[in-house]
Structures are given as structure tokens and as C-alpha cells.
Design a protein around this motif. Structure first.
Motif, PDB file in Angstrom:
ATOM      1  N   GLY A   1     -12.083  -9.196   9.763  1.00  0.00           N
ATOM      2  CA  GLY A   1     -10.750  -8.717   9.445  1.00  0.00           C
ATOM      3  C   GLY A   1      -9.662  -9.766   9.315  1.00  0.00           C
ATOM      4  N   ILE A   2     -10.025 -11.042   9.178  1.00  0.00           N
ATOM      5  CA  ILE A   2      -9.017 -12.102   9.030  1.00  0.00           C
ATOM      6  C   ILE A   2      -8.725 -12.306   7.542  1.00  0.00           C
ATOM      7  CG2 ILE A   2      -8.470 -14.531   9.413  1.00  0.00           C
ATOM      8  CD1 ILE A   2     -10.409 -14.509  11.777  1.00  0.00           C
ATOM      9  N   PRO A   3      -7.480 -12.117   7.099  1.00  0.00           N
ATOM     10  CA  PRO A   3      -7.149 -12.384   5.691  1.00  0.00           C
ATOM     11  C   PRO A   3      -7.365 -13.870   5.390  1.00  0.00           C
ATOM     12  CG  PRO A   3      -5.406 -11.123   6.781  1.00  0.00           C
ATOM     13  CD  PRO A   3      -6.317 -11.625   7.862  1.00  0.00           C
ATOM     14  N   THR A   4      -8.142 -14.132   4.349  1.00  0.00           N
ATOM     15  CA  THR A   4      -8.554 -15.503   4.072  1.00  0.00           C
ATOM     16  C   THR A   4      -8.560 -15.752   2.569  1.00  0.00           C
ATOM     17  OG1 THR A   4     -10.063 -15.237   5.946  1.00  0.00           O
ATOM     18  CG2 THR A   4     -10.257 -17.249   4.692  1.00  0.00           C
ATOM     19  N   ARG A   5      -8.087 -16.936   2.175  1.00  0.00           N
ATOM     20  CA  ARG A   5      -8.061 -17.261   0.758  1.00  0.00           C
ATOM     21  C   ARG A   5      -8.656 -18.648   0.507  1.00  0.00           C
ATOM     22  NH1 ARG A   5      -1.440 -17.592   0.058  1.00  0.00           N
ATOM     23  NH2 ARG A   5      -1.083 -19.606   1.125  1.00  0.00           N
ATOM     24  N   TYR A   6      -9.116 -18.820  -0.711  1.00  0.00           N
ATOM     25  CA  TYR A   6      -9.729 -20.074  -1.173  1.00  0.00           C
ATOM     26  C   TYR A   6      -8.622 -21.009  -1.651  1.00  0.00           C
ATOM     27  CZ  TYR A   6     -12.873 -23.006  -4.073  1.00  0.00           C
ATOM     28  OH  TYR A   6     -13.573 -24.041  -4.640  1.00  0.00           O
ATOM     29  N   VAL A   7      -8.740 -22.291  -1.311  1.00  0.00           N
ATOM     30  CA  VAL A   7      -7.754 -23.292  -1.735  1.00  0.00           C
ATOM     31  C   VAL A   7      -8.446 -24.374  -2.542  1.00  0.00           C
ATOM     32  CG1 VAL A   7      -5.939 -24.887  -1.027  1.00  0.00           C
ATOM     33  CG2 VAL A   7      -6.459 -22.892   0.394  1.00  0.00           C
ATOM     34  N   SER A   8      -7.902 -24.646  -3.710  1.00  0.00           N
ATOM     35  CA  SER A   8      -8.358 -25.756  -4.541  1.00  0.00           C
ATOM     36  C   SER A   8      -7.297 -26.843  -4.477  1.00  0.00           C
ATOM     37  CB  SER A   8      -8.543 -25.282  -5.984  1.00  0.00           C
ATOM     38  OG  SER A   8      -8.838 -26.354  -6.850  1.00  0.00           O
ATOM     39  N   GLY A   9      -7.730 -28.086  -4.255  1.00  0.00           N
ATOM     40  CA  GLY A   9      -6.732 -29.144  -4.147  1.00  0.00           C
ATOM     41  C   GLY A   9      -7.329 -30.527  -4.047  1.00  0.00           C
TER      42      GLY A   9
ATOM     43  N   ALA B   1     -13.084 -36.147  -6.141  1.00  0.00           N
ATOM     44  CA  ALA B   1     -12.910 -35.056  -7.096  1.00  0.00           C
ATOM     45  C   ALA B   1     -11.970 -34.044  -6.472  1.00  0.00           C
ATOM     46  CB  ALA B   1     -14.262 -34.429  -7.429  1.00  0.00           C
ATOM     47  N   SER B   2     -11.723 -32.933  -7.162  1.00  0.00           N
ATOM     48  CA  SER B   2     -10.944 -31.881  -6.523  1.00  0.00           C
ATOM     49  C   SER B   2     -11.740 -31.354  -5.333  1.00  0.00           C
ATOM     50  CB  SER B   2     -10.627 -30.763  -7.516  1.00  0.00           C
ATOM     51  OG  SER B   2     -11.801 -30.234  -8.071  1.00  0.00           O
ATOM     52  N   HIS B   3     -11.040 -30.899  -4.310  1.00  0.00           N
ATOM     53  CA  HIS B   3     -11.650 -30.476  -3.050  1.00  0.00           C
ATOM     54  C   HIS B   3     -11.377 -28.987  -2.843  1.00  0.00           C
ATOM     55  CE1 HIS B   3     -13.456 -31.066   0.815  1.00  0.00           C
ATOM     56  NE2 HIS B   3     -12.344 -30.777   1.489  1.00  0.00           N
ATOM     57  N   ALA B   4     -12.088 -28.384  -1.889  1.00  0.00           N
ATOM     58  CA  ALA B   4     -11.884 -26.970  -1.572  1.00  0.00           C
ATOM     59  C   ALA B   4     -11.911 -26.764  -0.075  1.00  0.00           C
ATOM     60  CB  ALA B   4     -12.962 -26.116  -2.241  1.00  0.00           C
ATOM     61  N   TRP B   5     -11.024 -25.898   0.389  1.00  0.00           N
ATOM     62  CA  TRP B   5     -11.032 -25.481   1.789  1.00  0.00           C
ATOM     63  C   TRP B   5     -10.525 -24.050   1.859  1.00  0.00           C
ATOM     64  CZ3 TRP B   5      -7.822 -29.109  -0.351  1.00  0.00           C
ATOM     65  CH2 TRP B   5      -6.448 -28.907  -0.272  1.00  0.00           C
ATOM     66  N   VAL B   6     -10.176 -23.586   3.040  1.00  0.00           N
ATOM     67  CA  VAL B   6      -9.847 -22.187   3.276  1.00  0.00           C
ATOM     68  C   VAL B   6      -8.495 -22.116   3.963  1.00  0.00           C
ATOM     69  CG1 VAL B   6     -10.482 -20.187   4.706  1.00  0.00           C
ATOM     70  CG2 VAL B   6     -12.241 -21.413   3.416  1.00  0.00           C
ATOM     71  N   GLU B   7      -7.715 -21.077   3.653  1.00  0.00           N
ATOM     72  CA  GLU B   7      -6.540 -20.757   4.454  1.00  0.00           C
ATOM     73  C   GLU B   7      -6.710 -19.368   5.044  1.00  0.00           C
ATOM     74  OE1 GLU B   7      -2.752 -23.352   2.900  1.00  0.00           O
ATOM     75  OE2 GLU B   7      -2.980 -21.313   2.123  1.00  0.00           O
ATOM     76  N   ALA B   8      -6.495 -19.253   6.354  1.00  0.00           N
ATOM     77  CA  ALA B   8      -6.545 -17.980   7.057  1.00  0.00           C
ATOM     78  C   ALA B   8      -5.132 -17.630   7.510  1.00  0.00           C
ATOM     79  CB  ALA B   8      -7.490 -18.059   8.249  1.00  0.00           C
ATOM     80  N   PHE B   9      -4.801 -16.354   7.437  1.00  0.00           N
ATOM     81  CA  PHE B   9      -3.467 -15.926   7.865  1.00  0.00           C
ATOM     82  C   PHE B   9      -3.515 -15.542   9.332  1.00  0.00           C
ATOM     83  CE2 PHE B   9       0.017 -12.980   8.580  1.00  0.00           C
ATOM     84  CZ  PHE B   9       1.079 -13.691   8.016  1.00  0.00           C
ATOM     85  N   THR B  10      -2.666 -16.194  10.133  1.00  0.00           N
ATOM     86  CA  THR B  10      -2.623 -15.941  11.569  1.00  0.00           C
ATOM     87  C   THR B  10      -1.271 -15.328  11.931  1.00  0.00           C
ATOM     88  OG1 THR B  10      -1.613 -18.026  12.293  1.00  0.00           O
ATOM     89  CG2 THR B  10      -3.983 -18.056  11.814  1.00  0.00           C
ATOM     90  N   PRO B  11      -1.250 -14.360  12.865  1.00  0.00           N
ATOM     91  CA  PRO B  11       0.025 -13.754  13.266  1.00  0.00           C
ATOM     92  C   PRO B  11       0.976 -14.744  13.928  1.00  0.00           C
ATOM     93  CG  PRO B  11      -1.849 -12.433  14.006  1.00  0.00           C
ATOM     94  CD  PRO B  11      -2.399 -13.746  13.528  1.00  0.00           C
ATOM     95  N   THR B  12       0.447 -15.834  14.481  1.00  0.00           N
ATOM     96  CA  THR B  12       1.271 -16.803  15.207  1.00  0.00           C
ATOM     97  C   THR B  12       1.760 -17.958  14.339  1.00  0.00           C
ATOM     98  OG1 THR B  12      -0.775 -17.917  15.882  1.00  0.00           O
ATOM     99  CG2 THR B  12       0.170 -16.302  17.414  1.00  0.00           C
ATOM    100  N   HIS B  13       0.936 -18.407  13.394  1.00  0.00           N
ATOM    101  CA  HIS B  13       1.241 -19.607  12.613  1.00  0.00           C
ATOM    102  C   HIS B  13       1.402 -19.354  11.113  1.00  0.00           C
ATOM    103  CE1 HIS B  13      -0.316 -21.231  16.358  1.00  0.00           C
ATOM    104  NE2 HIS B  13       0.056 -22.444  16.013  1.00  0.00           N
ATOM    105  N   GLY B  14       1.155 -18.134  10.668  1.00  0.00           N
ATOM    106  CA  GLY B  14       1.141 -17.893   9.232  1.00  0.00           C
ATOM    107  C   GLY B  14      -0.122 -18.474   8.616  1.00  0.00           C
ATOM    108  N   TRP B  15      -0.023 -18.979   7.384  1.00  0.00           N
ATOM    109  CA  TRP B  15      -1.187 -19.559   6.719  1.00  0.00           C
ATOM    110  C   TRP B  15      -1.504 -20.924   7.315  1.00  0.00           C
ATOM    111  CZ3 TRP B  15      -4.195 -16.600   4.094  1.00  0.00           C
ATOM    112  CH2 TRP B  15      -3.690 -15.530   3.361  1.00  0.00           C
ATOM    113  N   ARG B  16      -2.751 -21.097   7.692  1.00  0.00           N
ATOM    114  CA  ARG B  16      -3.239 -22.384   8.170  1.00  0.00           C
ATOM    115  C   ARG B  16      -4.571 -22.692   7.490  1.00  0.00           C
ATOM    116  NH1 ARG B  16       1.183 -23.239   9.382  1.00  0.00           N
ATOM    117  NH2 ARG B  16       2.064 -23.975  11.367  1.00  0.00           N
ATOM    118  N   GLY B  17      -4.777 -23.968   7.160  1.00  0.00           N
ATOM    119  CA  GLY B  17      -5.954 -24.376   6.415  1.00  0.00           C
ATOM    120  C   GLY B  17      -7.080 -24.847   7.319  1.00  0.00           C
ATOM    121  N   PHE B  18      -8.321 -24.548   6.895  1.00  0.00           N
ATOM    122  CA  PHE B  18      -9.526 -24.930   7.634  1.00  0.00           C
ATOM    123  C   PHE B  18     -10.504 -25.543   6.637  1.00  0.00           C
ATOM    124  CE2 PHE B  18      -7.392 -21.523   9.768  1.00  0.00           C
ATOM    125  CZ  PHE B  18      -7.431 -21.870  11.115  1.00  0.00           C
TER     126      PHE B  18
END
Length: 283
Positions: A185-193, A210-227
Motif C-alpha cells: 500500500g505504499i504509493p511509489t513511482r519510477y524515476v528516470s534521471g 547512462a541515464s539511471h533509474a530509482w524509485v520514489e515512495a510517498f511517506t506521510p512524514t517526509h513526502g516523496w523520498r527516493g530509494f
């Protein structure tokens, strides 16, 4: 940190093609953690270029070349100021909740990240943890269990296939982490960068060529944070975002078609470097 990026893309054809149309997402994207100071996109041969914003708030460029050509060269040069020095530090103001539409997009399945029982089983022990902590543990898990290998997947490989051989590139590891987070149930999005590699403890080391990829998860305490499961660390000032979406399918750096009977060959080269801010002595 100020980071200069150069992203070169070349599409070469075995014979002349008559027309090419390309959708490009190589920035600029400005948000609370980064500001694009300069952005320049050049196309050779000269082509029609139209900028627009897509449904995820990404800047995109539609490029049309309607005369015979044997190759297309795209060069993006940008300078970005990144400000997320400490991703663990909460923001001054509590983050605004996501909209119902965002929750549907970022908690449910997507083209390359379907609902899978294996993901739910693996993620379930972390369901009751605080979101930031759970996402970190799942990132560590992906880094430990999946081997980084550039020769076993393609841009169309789904999480289902990645799970069978437990290996892939940054795109694949990001997709697995997205699936695990969404399964609880964690809202999560793909990041290209892009990343600015370095020798600091919190600096990424893999994915700079090259271009890289990681994830951002939305947290109630910090907002969007990348992993970043490829480097097993949280995204910080060393990471530059180009675009975000449900998965890679929404945000490839380039996607297009051409009219002709040629064989197409794609080559990409990315360089990043730190630059001194005006009035400073550099980093």
C-alpha cells in the motif's frame, strides 16, 4: 550541489529514412529538491520541436523530422542545482496528501509492474513498519537478492520476468522495488534521471555512464523520498530527476518511429560533473 549534465543520443539508420517522429523526456523537471538553472536541447539535422507537459508533470519534447536522413543526433545540456542534502530530515511543513487519482496510479499495477503473489508475500512482513523504514528495508532486500547484470533484460522486461532470474539493470531493480512497496500500500513511482557518482559514503557509484533509474515512495512524514536499489542508498543531492511515472513505460528518455525500410541503431552517452556556484570557490 550544482551538476552539469550532457546527454547525447544518436539514432543511425542503415539507409535513408523519409520521416522520424520522436517523443523525448530528458528534462527539465524542477521540484522542491532540484532546480534546473539551464536547459538546452539541440537536434541535428534541424527538426520541428514542440515542448509540452505530460500527465505526470514532466516536460517532454515532440520532435518531427520530415525529410530524408540517415541519422539523428540529440544533445541535451543542462545545469541543475540539487538541494536534498539529508533525505532523512523531515520537511518544515507536513506534506500534502496525494489525490485519489495519484493513489490509483501509484498504488495499483502498471504495464511493467503487475500485481504478483510473490511480491506480496515478500513485502508483507514490512507492512506495519513506518513507510520510510519499510521502503528502506525493501530497498536493501532488492539490492541483496538481485544481481546487477546488463545483459539479461530489455526495456520491455516486466517484473514477472525479472523475478525468474533475479538479475537486471537499474530499471529492473527499480521495478521490483516499486512492486514490493505497492504490495503493502505504499504509493511509489519510477524515476528516470542521472547521478553524480562520487567517493562519499552517501554518493552512488553505479549508473553514471547512462541515464539511471530509482524509485520514489510517498511517506506521510517526509513526502516523496527516493530509494536507489542499484546503489542501496536513498536519493540525495547526487541524484537529478528527468521524469517520473508509474514505471519505465511512462518515461523512456526517447521513444519514436520512422518511415522507411532501414535498420535502426541507438547509442547513448551521458556525462555528469559538479560545477561551482557563482561567487564560490567550487566543491
Amino acid at each position: 550541489m550544482r551538476i552539469a549534465v550532457e546527454h547525447r543520443t544518436r539514432l543511425a539508420y542503415s539507409v535513408d529514412v523519409v520521416e522520424s517522429v520522436m517523443d523525448v523526456r530528458v528534462g527539465p523537471r524542477t521540484d522542491e529538491h532540484q532546480r534546473w538553472i539551464a536547459f538546452d536541447l539541440r537536434v541535428e539535422p534541424a527538426a520541428s520541436t514542440r515542448r509540452y507537459n505530460d500527465g505526470f508533470g514532466n516536460a517532454a519534447h515532440l520532435i518531427t523530422l520530415a525529410r530524408p536522413h540517415r541519422a539523428i543526433d540529440l544533445v541535451m545540456r543542462g545545469e541543475i542545482e540539487t538541494t536534498l542534502v539529508d533525505p532523512f530530515k523531515p520537511p518544515r511543513e507536513p506534506p500534502a496528501p496525494l489525490s485519489p487519482g495519484e493513489l490509483v496510479d501509484l498504488v495499483g499495477p502498471s504495464p511493467l509492474v503487475p500485481d504478483l503473489p510473490a511480491l506480496a508475500t515478500t513485502a508483507e512482513p514490512f507492512r506495519d513498519q513506518p513507510v520510510l523504514e519499510a521502503a528502506q528495508h525493501l530497498m536493501h532486500l532488492v539490492h541483496e537478492r538481485f544481481e546487477y547484470r546488463p545483459d539479461v533484460t530489455t526495456v520491455e522486461t516486466s517484473v514477472r520476468e525479472v523475478l525468474t532470474h533475479a538479475s537486471g539493470v537499474c530499471q529492473d531493480l527499480a521495478h521490483v522495488l516499486i512492486g514490493l512497496c505497492r504490495a503493502i500500500g505504499i504509493p511509489t513511482r519510477y524515476v528516470s534521471g542521472y547521478i553524480m557518482a562520487g567517493h562519499d559514503r552517501d554518493a552512488p557509484t553505479r549508473g553514471a555512464a547512462a541515464s539511471h533509474a530509482w524509485v520514489e515512495a510517498f511517506t506521510p512524514t517526509h513526502g516523496w523520498r527516493g530509494f536507489d536499489p542499484t546503489n542501496d542508498l536513498m536519493a540525495s543531492e547526487h541524484h537529478v530527476k528527468m521524469a517520473v511515472g508509474r514505471d519505465y513505460h511512462d518515461v523512456p528518455p526517447t521513444r519514436g518511429t520512422f518511415r522507411g525500410l532501414a535498420v535502426e541503431e541507438l547509442s547513448v552517452a551521458v556525462t555528469t560533473r559538479t560545477v561551482a556556484a557563482p561567487g564560490s570557490s567550487g566543491r
